[in-house]
Write a protein that holds these residues in place. Structure first.
Motif, PDB file in Angstrom:
ATOM      1  N   LEU A   1     -24.165   9.166 -12.418  1.00 56.51           N
ATOM      2  CA  LEU A   1     -22.899   9.382 -11.744  1.00 56.51           C
ATOM      3  C   LEU A   1     -22.938  10.705 -10.987  1.00 56.51           C
ATOM      4  O   LEU A   1     -23.688  11.606 -11.329  1.00 56.51           O
ATOM      5  N   SER A   2     -22.114  10.782  -9.963  1.00 57.72           N
ATOM      6  CA  SER A   2     -22.023  12.017  -9.197  1.00 57.72           C
ATOM      7  C   SER A   2     -21.553  13.168 -10.080  1.00 57.72           C
ATOM      8  O   SER A   2     -20.698  12.994 -10.948  1.00 57.72           O
ATOM      9  N   GLY A   3     -22.095  14.352  -9.839  1.00 58.72           N
ATOM     10  CA  GLY A   3     -21.671  15.532 -10.577  1.00 58.72           C
ATOM     11  C   GLY A   3     -20.455  16.191  -9.983  1.00 58.72           C
ATOM     12  O   GLY A   3     -19.899  17.126 -10.563  1.00 58.72           O
ATOM     13  N   ASP A   4     -20.011  15.742  -8.799  1.00 59.18           N
ATOM     14  CA  ASP A   4     -18.847  16.356  -8.157  1.00 59.18           C
ATOM     15  C   ASP A   4     -17.571  16.112  -8.950  1.00 59.18           C
ATOM     16  O   ASP A   4     -16.720  17.000  -9.061  1.00 59.18           O
ATOM     17  N   ALA A   5     -17.418  14.901  -9.470  1.00 54.81           N
ATOM     18  CA  ALA A   5     -16.216  14.552 -10.234  1.00 54.81           C
ATOM     19  C   ALA A   5     -16.598  13.472 -11.233  1.00 54.81           C
ATOM     20  O   ALA A   5     -16.298  12.287 -11.038  1.00 54.81           O
ATOM     21  N   PRO A   6     -17.289  13.847 -12.336  1.00 51.93           N
ATOM     22  CA  PRO A   6     -17.805  12.845 -13.272  1.00 51.93           C
ATOM     23  C   PRO A   6     -16.740  11.918 -13.852  1.00 51.93           C
ATOM     24  O   PRO A   6     -16.979  10.717 -14.026  1.00 51.93           O
ATOM     25  N   GLY A   7     -15.560  12.472 -14.176  1.00 54.34           N
ATOM     26  CA  GLY A   7     -14.501  11.630 -14.727  1.00 54.34           C
ATOM     27  C   GLY A   7     -14.039  10.572 -13.739  1.00 54.34           C
ATOM     28  O   GLY A   7     -13.844   9.407 -14.092  1.00 54.34           O
ATOM     29  N   LEU A   8     -13.867  10.979 -12.490  1.00 55.13           N
ATOM     30  CA  LEU A   8     -13.468  10.039 -11.445  1.00 55.13           C
ATOM     31  C   LEU A   8     -14.583   9.025 -11.188  1.00 55.13           C
ATOM     32  O   LEU A   8     -14.324   7.838 -10.976  1.00 55.13           O
ATOM     33  N   ALA A   9     -15.830   9.489 -11.222  1.00 54.53           N
ATOM     34  CA  ALA A   9     -16.966   8.590 -11.021  1.00 54.53           C
ATOM     35  C   ALA A   9     -17.026   7.523 -12.100  1.00 54.53           C
ATOM     36  O   ALA A   9     -17.286   6.338 -11.816  1.00 54.53           O
ATOM     37  N   LEU A  10     -16.781   7.917 -13.352  1.00 47.95           N
ATOM     38  CA  LEU A  10     -16.789   6.960 -14.447  1.00 47.95           C
ATOM     39  C   LEU A  10     -15.685   5.920 -14.271  1.00 47.95           C
ATOM     40  O   LEU A  10     -15.899   4.719 -14.481  1.00 47.95           O
ATOM     41  N   SER A  11     -14.501   6.369 -13.867  1.00 49.33           N
ATOM     42  CA  SER A  11     -13.395   5.449 -13.657  1.00 49.33           C
ATOM     43  C   SER A  11     -13.696   4.498 -12.505  1.00 49.33           C
ATOM     44  O   SER A  11     -13.367   3.304 -12.563  1.00 49.33           O
ATOM     45  N   GLU A  12     -14.333   5.023 -11.457  1.00 47.53           N
ATOM     46  CA  GLU A  12     -14.697   4.158 -10.334  1.00 47.53           C
ATOM     47  C   GLU A  12     -15.678   3.080 -10.786  1.00 47.53           C
ATOM     48  O   GLU A  12     -15.528   1.902 -10.441  1.00 47.53           O
ATOM     49  N   LEU A  13     -16.693   3.470 -11.561  1.00 49.92           N
ATOM     50  CA  LEU A  13     -17.672   2.504 -12.042  1.00 49.92           C
ATOM     51  C   LEU A  13     -17.000   1.431 -12.894  1.00 49.92           C
ATOM     52  O   LEU A  13     -17.279   0.224 -12.744  1.00 49.92           O
ATOM     53  N   LYS A  14     -16.111   1.828 -13.786  1.00 52.96           N
ATOM     54  CA  LYS A  14     -15.392   0.858 -14.612  1.00 52.96           C
ATOM     55  C   LYS A  14     -14.588  -0.114 -13.747  1.00 52.96           C
ATOM     56  O   LYS A  14     -14.540  -1.328 -14.010  1.00 52.96           O
TER      57      LYS A  14
ATOM     58  N   ALA B   1     -24.977  -4.385  -4.539  1.00 53.81           N
ATOM     59  CA  ALA B   1     -23.562  -4.572  -4.209  1.00 53.81           C
ATOM     60  C   ALA B   1     -22.692  -3.539  -4.921  1.00 53.81           C
ATOM     61  O   ALA B   1     -21.687  -3.071  -4.377  1.00 53.81           O
ATOM     62  N   ILE B   2     -23.081  -3.167  -6.140  1.00 54.88           N
ATOM     63  CA  ILE B   2     -22.297  -2.183  -6.897  1.00 54.88           C
ATOM     64  C   ILE B   2     -22.359  -0.813  -6.227  1.00 54.88           C
ATOM     65  O   ILE B   2     -21.333  -0.181  -5.975  1.00 54.88           O
ATOM     66  N   THR B   3     -23.558  -0.331  -5.928  1.00 59.92           N
ATOM     67  CA  THR B   3     -23.652   0.972  -5.256  1.00 59.92           C
ATOM     68  C   THR B   3     -23.164   0.877  -3.814  1.00 59.92           C
ATOM     69  O   THR B   3     -22.721   1.867  -3.243  1.00 59.92           O
ATOM     70  N   GLY B   4     -23.221  -0.323  -3.227  1.00 50.63           N
ATOM     71  CA  GLY B   4     -22.702  -0.489  -1.875  1.00 50.63           C
ATOM     72  C   GLY B   4     -21.205  -0.316  -1.793  1.00 50.63           C
ATOM     73  O   GLY B   4     -20.668   0.092  -0.763  1.00 50.63           O
ATOM     74  N   ARG B   5     -20.504  -0.613  -2.887  1.00 51.07           N
ATOM     75  CA  ARG B   5     -19.050  -0.419  -2.942  1.00 51.07           C
ATOM     76  C   ARG B   5     -18.672   1.008  -3.289  1.00 51.07           C
ATOM     77  O   ARG B   5     -17.566   1.460  -3.013  1.00 51.07           O
ATOM     78  N   ALA B   6     -19.570   1.698  -3.962  1.00 53.25           N
ATOM     79  CA  ALA B   6     -19.209   2.940  -4.649  1.00 53.25           C
ATOM     80  C   ALA B   6     -19.179   4.154  -3.729  1.00 53.25           C
ATOM     81  O   ALA B   6     -19.730   4.157  -2.632  1.00 53.25           O
ATOM     82  N   ALA B   7     -18.521   5.198  -4.239  1.00 48.36           N
ATOM     83  CA  ALA B   7     -18.535   6.512  -3.596  1.00 48.36           C
ATOM     84  C   ALA B   7     -19.135   7.566  -4.502  1.00 48.36           C
ATOM     85  O   ALA B   7     -19.688   8.560  -4.030  1.00 48.36           O
ATOM     86  N   TYR B   8     -19.035   7.359  -5.835  1.00 47.36           N
ATOM     87  CA  TYR B   8     -19.489   8.370  -6.789  1.00 47.36           C
ATOM     88  C   TYR B   8     -20.509   7.837  -7.792  1.00 47.36           C
ATOM     89  O   TYR B   8     -20.872   8.539  -8.723  1.00 47.36           O
ATOM     90  N   VAL B   9     -20.940   6.600  -7.626  1.00 44.77           N
ATOM     91  CA  VAL B   9     -22.003   6.046  -8.465  1.00 44.77           C
ATOM     92  C   VAL B   9     -23.300   6.215  -7.685  1.00 44.77           C
ATOM     93  O   VAL B   9     -23.557   5.491  -6.732  1.00 44.77           O
ATOM     94  N   LYS B  10     -24.151   7.152  -8.110  1.00 47.47           N
ATOM     95  CA  LYS B  10     -25.289   7.550  -7.281  1.00 47.47           C
ATOM     96  C   LYS B  10     -26.467   6.591  -7.370  1.00 47.47           C
ATOM     97  O   LYS B  10     -27.084   6.269  -6.358  1.00 47.47           O
TER      98      LYS B  10
ATOM     99  N   MET C   1     -11.499  12.509   3.028  1.00 49.22           N
ATOM    100  CA  MET C   1     -12.914  12.233   3.198  1.00 49.22           C
ATOM    101  C   MET C   1     -13.169  10.767   2.833  1.00 49.22           C
ATOM    102  O   MET C   1     -12.513  10.206   1.946  1.00 49.22           O
ATOM    103  N   PRO C   2     -14.136  10.125   3.491  1.00 47.18           N
ATOM    104  CA  PRO C   2     -14.359   8.693   3.246  1.00 47.18           C
ATOM    105  C   PRO C   2     -14.744   8.369   1.809  1.00 47.18           C
ATOM    106  O   PRO C   2     -14.365   7.312   1.292  1.00 47.18           O
ATOM    107  N   GLY C   3     -15.477   9.259   1.132  1.00 51.22           N
ATOM    108  CA  GLY C   3     -15.864   8.996  -0.241  1.00 51.22           C
ATOM    109  C   GLY C   3     -14.659   8.879  -1.158  1.00 51.22           C
ATOM    110  O   GLY C   3     -14.554   7.942  -1.966  1.00 51.22           O
ATOM    111  N   LEU C   4     -13.734   9.828  -1.044  1.00 48.02           N
ATOM    112  CA  LEU C   4     -12.538   9.794  -1.886  1.00 48.02           C
ATOM    113  C   LEU C   4     -11.684   8.582  -1.555  1.00 48.02           C
ATOM    114  O   LEU C   4     -11.142   7.909  -2.447  1.00 48.02           O
ATOM    115  N   ALA C   5     -11.550   8.281  -0.259  1.00 49.63           N
ATOM    116  CA  ALA C   5     -10.769   7.109   0.151  1.00 49.63           C
ATOM    117  C   ALA C   5     -11.369   5.830  -0.425  1.00 49.63           C
ATOM    118  O   ALA C   5     -10.655   4.953  -0.931  1.00 49.63           O
TER     119      ALA C   5
END
Length: 336
Positions: free
Chosen positions: A1-14, A45-54, A169-173
């Motif tokens: 997961l991205s180190g910028d916002a690990p909690g948000l990254a985990l929620s995005e992955l879920k 497809a999973i990483t293609g959707r993601a912003a914080y799943v590296k 920023m597009p990643g957050l959006a």
């Protein structure tokens, strides 16, 4: 997961897993490394959707020790049976102090002992094994897919024909759209569309989008950006008031970045009334169980405010924008 916002990254992955499989079970190993149950064929497809799943890898090796040496179990992998060459790339996570190169050499030997047909090729390997060196040990496996930052970078606000300093920023959006847990091609509503950051990402991910913007000159700029991004055909852009949205029917989710800055010329009390009125109206258009994801300005609005209109604050993640602004990405639930 991205180190910028690990909690948000985990929620995005879920949320992505919930969209794909209807479940969000994740085994957290560290803040940056988690284990999931997913089809290998879905990795891209999973990483293609993601912003914080590296990155996604297939689990192959786990060693509880940070030091090299010792016997470790190597899982069977169909991905390693065809290639003729490989390379190991290791990264240290969480400030772990360890000789990265030594770990790469050790893991290379471990892999060759189980897959003797493979040879090391550091310059142009047929397959790459990624290793994560964490405080809980070393995890390694064949790389399945990676987040393509270049796609997000190409849609940064400074790259768009119409610009505004408050644009997301597009990643957050993109992450916020994922947090709605709506399955494509469902309907996403953005009642405060602005320059189009969220509608662009939602359309790029295969959603149908309704974007509402009050100010006509910004709505024109939003349309310019949507055409530039080649996604205008998937977005219904309306110049209208979010407190009285010109909409009928039922929608599946909301992702939005409501106004917050001095340019709104609103007192804190007035902006609270705006939020209550707008989100109350939008919530009435949503199917039961839908989610509203909003970037709330921490300095001006308490995220719990929207509970006054019956929304349930499920999650919140502060994201520091600059010294005087922290956005809190809030996930609200509507009904059961």
């Amino acid at each position: 997961l991205s180190g910028d916002a690990p909690g948000l990254a985990l929620s995005e992955l879920k949320s992505i897993l919930h969209i794909f499989y209807g479940t969000d079970n994740v085994e957290k190993i560290t803040d940056r490394v988690v284990q999931i149950n997913a089809n290998i064929s879905d990795a891209g497809a999973i990483t293609g959707r993601a912003a914080y799943v590296k990155e996604l890898v297939e689990p192959l090796i786990y060693s509880p020790k940070l030091g090299v040496g010792g016997a470790v179990e190597v899982a069977e992998s169909e991905l390693l049976k065809g290639p003729r060459s490989f390379a190991v790339r290791a990264v240290r996570l969480g400030g772990v102090k360890c000789d990265r190169t030594a770990v790469e050499r050790w893991l290379g030997g471990v892999v060759m002992s189980s897959y003797p047909h493979l040879k090391v090729d550091l310059s142009s390997p047929d397959i790459v094994i990624h290793a994560y060196i964490t405080e809980n040990g070393v995890y390694a496996g064949p790389l399945l897919s990676r987040l393509k930052y270049s796609r997000l970078e190409a849609r940064r606000p400074k790259m768009r024909p119409f610009r505004h300093p408050s644009a997301l920023m597009p990643g957050l959006a993109r992450c916020m759209v994922n947090l709605t847990r709506v399955k494509p091609p469902g309907w996403i509503v953005d009642p405060f569309a602005g320059t189009g950051s969220i509608p662009m990402e939602a359309a790029d991910m295969g959603y149908r989008v309704v974007a509402i913007e009050l100010k006509r000159w910004i709505a024109r700029g939003c349309l310019t950006n949507l055409k530039w991004s080649s996604h205008a055909e998937r977005v219904e852009l309306l110049c209208g008031d979010a407190t009285a949205p010109p909409l009928r029917g039922r929608f599946q989710g909301v992702a939005t970045d409501p106004p917050y800055g001095r340019s709104t010329q609103l007192s804190d009390r007035k902006i609270e009334r705006l939020y209550l009125s707008a989100f109350s109206s939008i919530a009435e258009l949503l199917e039961p169980g839908s989610r509203i994801v909003a970037a709330i300005p921490q300095q001006r609005v308490d995220p719990s405010l929207l509970e006054e209109i019956g929304l349930h604050l499920l999650e919140q993640y502060p994201i520091r924008i600059h010294s005087s602004l922290t956005r809190v990405v809030c996930v609200y639930g509507r009904g059961s």
